[in-house]
Scaffold this motif. Sequence first.
Motif, PDB file in Angstrom:
ATOM      1  N   VAL A 196      -7.411  34.534  44.479  1.00  0.00           N
ATOM      2  CA  VAL A 196      -7.131  34.213  43.081  1.00  0.00           C
ATOM      3  C   VAL A 196      -8.445  33.842  42.398  1.00  0.00           C
ATOM      4  O   VAL A 196      -9.055  32.820  42.714  1.00  0.00           O
ATOM      5  N   VAL A 197      -8.873  34.680  41.475  1.00  0.00           N
ATOM      6  CA  VAL A 197     -10.118  34.441  40.740  1.00  0.00           C
ATOM      7  C   VAL A 197      -9.892  33.358  39.699  1.00  0.00           C
ATOM      8  O   VAL A 197     -10.720  32.460  39.506  1.00  0.00           O
ATOM      9  N   SER A 198      -8.760  33.429  39.006  1.00  0.00           N
ATOM     10  CA  SER A 198      -8.387  32.390  38.033  1.00  0.00           C
ATOM     11  C   SER A 198      -6.872  32.398  37.888  1.00  0.00           C
ATOM     12  O   SER A 198      -6.210  33.406  38.124  1.00  0.00           O
ATOM     13  N   GLY A 199      -6.324  31.262  37.523  1.00  0.00           N
ATOM     14  CA  GLY A 199      -4.885  31.174  37.336  1.00  0.00           C
ATOM     15  C   GLY A 199      -4.140  30.820  38.608  1.00  0.00           C
ATOM     16  O   GLY A 199      -4.670  30.155  39.503  1.00  0.00           O
ATOM     17  N   ASN A 200      -2.896  31.310  38.719  1.00  0.00           N
ATOM     18  CA  ASN A 200      -2.035  30.955  39.843  1.00  0.00           C
ATOM     19  C   ASN A 200      -1.213  32.160  40.280  1.00  0.00           C
ATOM     20  O   ASN A 200      -0.813  32.997  39.467  1.00  0.00           O
ATOM     21  N   VAL A 201      -0.952  32.227  41.589  1.00  0.00           N
ATOM     22  CA  VAL A 201      -0.139  33.290  42.173  1.00  0.00           C
ATOM     23  C   VAL A 201       0.797  32.663  43.200  1.00  0.00           C
ATOM     24  O   VAL A 201       0.404  31.752  43.940  1.00  0.00           O
ATOM     25  N   ALA A 202       2.037  33.149  43.250  1.00  0.00           N
ATOM     26  CA  ALA A 202       2.993  32.689  44.255  1.00  0.00           C
ATOM     27  C   ALA A 202       3.186  33.782  45.296  1.00  0.00           C
ATOM     28  O   ALA A 202       3.341  34.956  44.959  1.00  0.00           O
ATOM     29  N   ILE A 203       3.155  33.388  46.571  1.00  0.00           N
ATOM     30  CA  ILE A 203       3.399  34.312  47.671  1.00  0.00           C
ATOM     31  C   ILE A 203       4.838  34.130  48.127  1.00  0.00           C
ATOM     32  O   ILE A 203       5.227  33.056  48.582  1.00  0.00           O
ATOM     33  N   HIS A 204       5.636  35.184  48.012  1.00  0.00           N
ATOM     34  CA  HIS A 204       7.021  35.147  48.462  1.00  0.00           C
ATOM     35  C   HIS A 204       7.144  35.979  49.731  1.00  0.00           C
ATOM     36  O   HIS A 204       6.771  37.155  49.745  1.00  0.00           O
ATOM     37  N   SER A 205       7.648  35.388  50.789  1.00  0.00           N
ATOM     38  CA  SER A 205       7.856  36.113  52.038  1.00  0.00           C
ATOM     39  C   SER A 205       9.332  36.107  52.382  1.00  0.00           C
ATOM     40  O   SER A 205       9.921  35.040  52.586  1.00  0.00           O
ATOM     41  N   PRO A 206       9.964  37.289  52.455  1.00  0.00           N
ATOM     42  CA  PRO A 206      11.393  37.330  52.781  1.00  0.00           C
ATOM     43  C   PRO A 206      11.695  36.931  54.218  1.00  0.00           C
ATOM     44  O   PRO A 206      12.850  36.724  54.575  1.00  0.00           O
ATOM     45  N   HIS A 207      10.662  36.788  55.050  1.00  0.00           N
ATOM     46  CA  HIS A 207      10.879  36.496  56.462  1.00  0.00           C
ATOM     47  C   HIS A 207      10.756  35.012  56.795  1.00  0.00           C
ATOM     48  O   HIS A 207      11.005  34.614  57.923  1.00  0.00           O
ATOM     49  N   ARG A 208      10.341  34.206  55.808  1.00  0.00           N
ATOM     50  CA  ARG A 208      10.225  32.774  56.075  1.00  0.00           C
ATOM     51  C   ARG A 208      11.605  32.147  56.156  1.00  0.00           C
ATOM     52  O   ARG A 208      12.466  32.346  55.285  1.00  0.00           O
ATOM     53  N   ALA A 209      11.826  31.375  57.192  1.00  0.00           N
ATOM     54  CA  ALA A 209      13.145  30.775  57.418  1.00  0.00           C
ATOM     55  C   ALA A 209      13.520  29.786  56.315  1.00  0.00           C
ATOM     56  O   ALA A 209      14.684  29.656  55.949  1.00  0.00           O
ATOM     57  N   ASP A 210      12.513  29.071  55.768  1.00  0.00           N
ATOM     58  CA  ASP A 210      12.826  28.062  54.757  1.00  0.00           C
ATOM     59  C   ASP A 210      12.969  28.657  53.358  1.00  0.00           C
ATOM     60  O   ASP A 210      13.395  27.988  52.423  1.00  0.00           O
TER      61      ASP A 210
END
Length: 318
Positions: A196-210
């Motif tokens: 991320v150079v600037s700002g914000n990003v969310a990482i979504h993983s369909p395999h995470r149990a939580d």
Amino acid sequence: MKPDPLVVRQAISWALRLRNNRANVRLQAQCEHWRAAHGEHELAWQRVQALQQELSSQLTTIPGAQAALENSAQGLGRRQALKVLSGAVLMGSAAWMGRDLTGWPRWTSDLATATGERRSVQLPDGTRLQLNTDTAVDLNFSSQERLITLVRGEILVTCGAVSPVPLLVNTRHSVLEGIDGRFAVRQDRDCTRLTVVSGNVAIHSPHRADGLSTQVHTGESYRVQERRAILTPSPDMDMGAWADGLIVTRGIRLDEFLAEVGRYRHGYLGCSADIAGLRLSGVFRLEDTDKLLAVLAQTLPVQVRYRTRWWVSLEHLA
């Protein structure tokens, strides 16, 4: 939009028939009728033509290769000639270009770049999308969806939080949501790399149990695999500098640097083991990788050896 594989094969078949029957006016008219029957036919035709031109330009640099390919194709039936063309594409990509790609993703994706090419486009929502070398993406933009699918390669996305519809980047390992700002995404075989150079990003993983997402902020880099996202130290290379035609390094190993430069040229580029661990820092221009290598020879105790145009190695300066 990308054409159906069956339509692509039909376009290849028409191209081969016309190549072996160039004076057949009736066949040319039939091909024109097929192309005009559906927009997908014309799209497949144009992409097959572009691939043939690229292949021909590569083969002209190999003595006798173009003539051998033409003679082989003319001496075979249409089905066998189709295999010859497909095999030539594979050979040109794997052997002469020194890569493991077939070329198919480049001309069946919505946007793509060739080796050494970079491209910048503005998407319908105002998002700026930049494609690095040997990259392919598919786009799905509507009033309900803003989706960039990274098929291969590396992109730099500049976006703003101006739409109620989230901007998503889909890779093999996760789905990334660009909140705002600028971020680079690179898809490797075993992981996706996010900076991320600037700002914000969310990482979504369909395999995470939580089911939780990882929030990434300005200056952070992550290595994303199917089941986890790992915060990594600051890279020894500016991950977004390629958008300006540069490689900016900070103490990077020589072998790693050459691996990066090799992404922008065809063939093999490497170095002997005794100099692989040399470190270098600086700003290098990507527009001419041969000049870039010449600069290395002036900076480090190395010499550049060209065995052929496609086989270049660096060795310790004698």
